[in-house]
Design an enzyme around this catalytic site. Sequence first.
Site, PDB file in Angstrom:
ATOM      1  N   ALA A 148      -1.977 -40.685  -5.759  1.00 17.87           N
ATOM      2  CA  ALA A 148      -2.242 -41.157  -7.115  1.00 17.87           C
ATOM      3  C   ALA A 148      -3.057 -42.430  -7.018  1.00 17.87           C
ATOM      4  CB  ALA A 148      -0.935 -41.422  -7.857  1.00 17.87           C
ATOM      5  N   GLU A 203       0.820  -1.206   0.000  1.00 21.21           N
ATOM      6  CA  GLU A 203       0.000   0.000   0.000  1.00 21.21           C
ATOM      7  C   GLU A 203       0.856   1.258   0.000  1.00 21.21           C
ATOM      8  OE1 GLU A 203      -2.104  -2.883   2.938  1.00 21.21           O
ATOM      9  OE2 GLU A 203      -0.099  -2.574   2.090  1.00 21.21           O
ATOM     10  N   ARG A 217      13.396 -33.778  -7.191  1.00 21.75           N
ATOM     11  CA  ARG A 217      14.437 -34.130  -8.151  1.00 21.75           C
ATOM     12  C   ARG A 217      14.050 -33.702  -9.560  1.00 21.75           C
ATOM     13  NH1 ARG A 217      13.548 -38.452  -4.875  1.00 21.75           N
ATOM     14  NH2 ARG A 217      12.467 -39.705  -6.459  1.00 21.75           N
ATOM     15  N   PRO A 233      -2.419 -44.596   3.156  1.00 23.36           N
ATOM     16  CA  PRO A 233      -3.833 -44.456   3.483  1.00 23.36           C
ATOM     17  C   PRO A 233      -4.124 -44.301   4.974  1.00 23.36           C
ATOM     18  CG  PRO A 233      -3.495 -46.179   1.847  1.00 23.36           C
ATOM     19  CD  PRO A 233      -2.140 -45.791   2.323  1.00 23.36           C
ATOM     20  N   TRP A 242       4.668 -47.701 -10.528  1.00 20.67           N
ATOM     21  CA  TRP A 242       3.977 -46.422 -10.576  1.00 20.67           C
ATOM     22  C   TRP A 242       2.496 -46.612 -10.861  1.00 20.67           C
ATOM     23  CZ3 TRP A 242       7.345 -43.313  -8.652  1.00 20.67           C
ATOM     24  CH2 TRP A 242       8.699 -43.407  -8.996  1.00 20.67           C
TER      25      TRP A 242
END
Length: 314
Positions: free
Chosen positions: A150, A49, A201, A253, A164
């Site tokens: 995922a 401001e 990474r 989980p 994966w």
Amino acid sequence: MSLERALELAERGRGAVDYTHPLVGAVVVRDGEVVGEGWYAGRGTPHAEVVALRAAGERARGATLYVTLEPCSHRGDTPPCADAVVEAGIARVVAGVGDPNPKVDGKGFERLRAAGVDVEVVDSWEARVQNETWRVWISRGRPFVTYKVAMTLDGRVTVPGSRWVSGEESRRRVHELRAASDAVAVGMGTVRADKPLLTARDVDVGRQPRRLAFGRGPLPEGSELELRSGELARELATLAEEGVRSLLLEGGPTLAASFLAAGFVDKLLVFVAPRLSGEGPGPVAALHEPIELRRLSCERVGDDLLLTAYVNEP
């Protein structure tokens, strides 16, 4: 449009503003013309401001100030911004959102209104999100927690015979998330099963996040993770005191369910891969009761879909 411009200006401070301060941008408009702009550039610099008011000079008198966050009313490293706004002769203030800092929290607006300044608080979602980590850290005394997971289209977090679940683009996004977080955490089950590094990474990173394991030890020999075995609320409060504003929770989980049940997850990032697993655990262990999510959005990341939703709005 002027508030959108203020949000753009505020982003210029990202990376330079330390964890104790929010990003703030400001625009002064008089007779439809922008006469001053500013943003907070970090400790030792004037607040947004003040920068905008100085740029406007005498043209600030009778003008409108658009600012992303409520002007402060207390003296810290700098004098109160609310006082500077009043002294500059600003007639109207349009603020993106209020300041949750207990030292401010409406007091800035009170100061402005008491001086006859017209105040409008937009309660902009974009302004909230811009400082979501700081807002939770300053108001709740704990880090802003994001749970990242995922899963397959049938809701499994593992795929038989595959390391994966998600695609390469999603995995790169996760490394970017780590690089942007103050700390990354998993549970001891994940530590024992996967021996994760949790480092960022192959992406630009100014510093690596702190890497944490929640649960009962001991850690495996050679692990570089920090073990946090205390009660969740106390551990999160301690991390906040140590300057951790953002915590990326990566699994598994059981840990996710513990954080969710305690009300400590603020945002969910769910990478959904176009695969069917047929077996394996889901993204959270059994919850005692359903949890409503807010602000659901979706984007494509490679072949995957990234779903974003909030449990606690910042």
